[in-house]
Design a protein around this motif. Structure first.
Motif, PDB file in Angstrom:
ATOM      1  N   GLU A   1      -0.530  36.946  21.947  1.00 32.39           N
ATOM      2  CA  GLU A   1      -0.285  37.630  23.222  1.00 32.39           C
ATOM      3  C   GLU A   1       0.237  36.655  24.263  1.00 32.39           C
ATOM      4  O   GLU A   1       1.157  36.966  25.035  1.00 32.39           O
ATOM      5  CB  GLU A   1      -1.587  38.271  23.702  1.00 32.39           C
TER       6      GLU A   1
ATOM      7  N   LEU B   1       3.963  35.743  23.675  1.00 30.02           N
ATOM      8  CA  LEU B   1       4.837  36.851  24.083  1.00 30.02           C
ATOM      9  C   LEU B   1       4.949  36.911  25.606  1.00 30.02           C
ATOM     10  O   LEU B   1       6.027  37.166  26.155  1.00 30.02           O
ATOM     11  CB  LEU B   1       4.300  38.173  23.535  1.00 30.02           C
TER      12      LEU B   1
ATOM     13  N   SER C   1       8.366  36.125  28.126  1.00 33.33           N
ATOM     14  CA  SER C   1       8.846  37.072  29.143  1.00 33.33           C
ATOM     15  C   SER C   1       8.786  36.514  30.560  1.00 33.33           C
ATOM     16  O   SER C   1       9.632  36.836  31.394  1.00 33.33           O
ATOM     17  CB  SER C   1       8.016  38.366  29.088  1.00 33.33           C
TER      18      SER C   1
END
Length: 223
Positions: free
Chosen positions: A114, A117, A121
């Motif tokens: 998590e 990711l 971003s």
């Protein structure tokens, strides 16, 4: 890309080894711990799909539902489920502290995936706060989950109760953590005391698990 991967993985690996070496009696096979870590990392994809589906269907209609259902319920249940099916009945799960090692490995596998990711971003500038809050909190939720799984494994009379605790208490802590960040503009004033509380709770569970194993060994030696 290498710096992003390092920033995403390093906090989780450091925390995993911290709790791994807190076991005072018998470290678990690294192959089993790594397997749990990878299982946790793979969880990020079904969890993201379920969370996206809930949002698209309009099921999540309030901040409280987001905190208690969309995030905490789904993540903690699936982490708990993976530990139950992957290692709870495994031969290497042979002392109470082992629950902490395996549950924390699953939790940190998920947290690291998590985290990477999120860093992809939002950039590396968020890496420090991500390590301090989300990654650390997942580790400590895992410690609480694993402690009660260890209790359930070795206390047949209260097995059902401890299995319930092993899901419910991490879920409650995770939901509370979410509420702070979703409802408080000055979240730092609430999140830092909450994280201190989590660390105190986690370290106490570590000590209690080791103490239980120490007592068990002493009783066997006496008999």
């Amino acid at each position: 890309m290498l710096s992003l991967i390092t920033a995403g993985l390093a906090p989780a690996i450091a925390l995993l080894f911290f709790f791994y070496f807190k076991d005072e009696y018998e470290q678990e096979p690294l192959s089993s711990v790594i397997r749990c870590f990878l299982f946790g990392a793979l969880l990020v994809f079904p969890i993201m799909f379920i969370q996206y589906a809930l949002m698209e269907e309009g099921i999540i209609k309030s901040t409280f539902m987001e905190a208690f259902i969309q995030t905490a319920l789904i993540e903690e249940f699936l982490k708990w489920f993976i530990v139950m099916i992957a290692v709870f009945h495994h031969v290497h799960f042979n002392q109470r502290y082992d629950g902490i090692v395996y549950a924390t490995a699953v939790a940190l596998g998920f947290a690291s995936a998590e985290n990477m990711l999120y860093l992809i971003s939002n950039g590396l500038e968020t890496a420090f706060l991500r390590a301090l809050f989300p990654v650390s909190s997942h580790a400590l939720f895992g410690v609480v989950m694993g402690y009660y799984l260890g209790c359930a494994k070795f206390n047949k009379k209260k097995k059902v109760r401890f299995l319930f605790y092993s899901f419910f208490f991490p879920y409650l802590l995770h939901s509370s953590y979410n509420l702070i960040f979703l409802t408080q503009n000055r979240w730092m004033y609430f999140s830092i005391p909450f994280m201190i509380f989590l660390w105190i709770l986690g370290i106490r569970k570590v000590k209690k698990a080791n103490q239980s194993q120490r007592t068990f060994i002493q009783k066997n030696m006496a008999s």
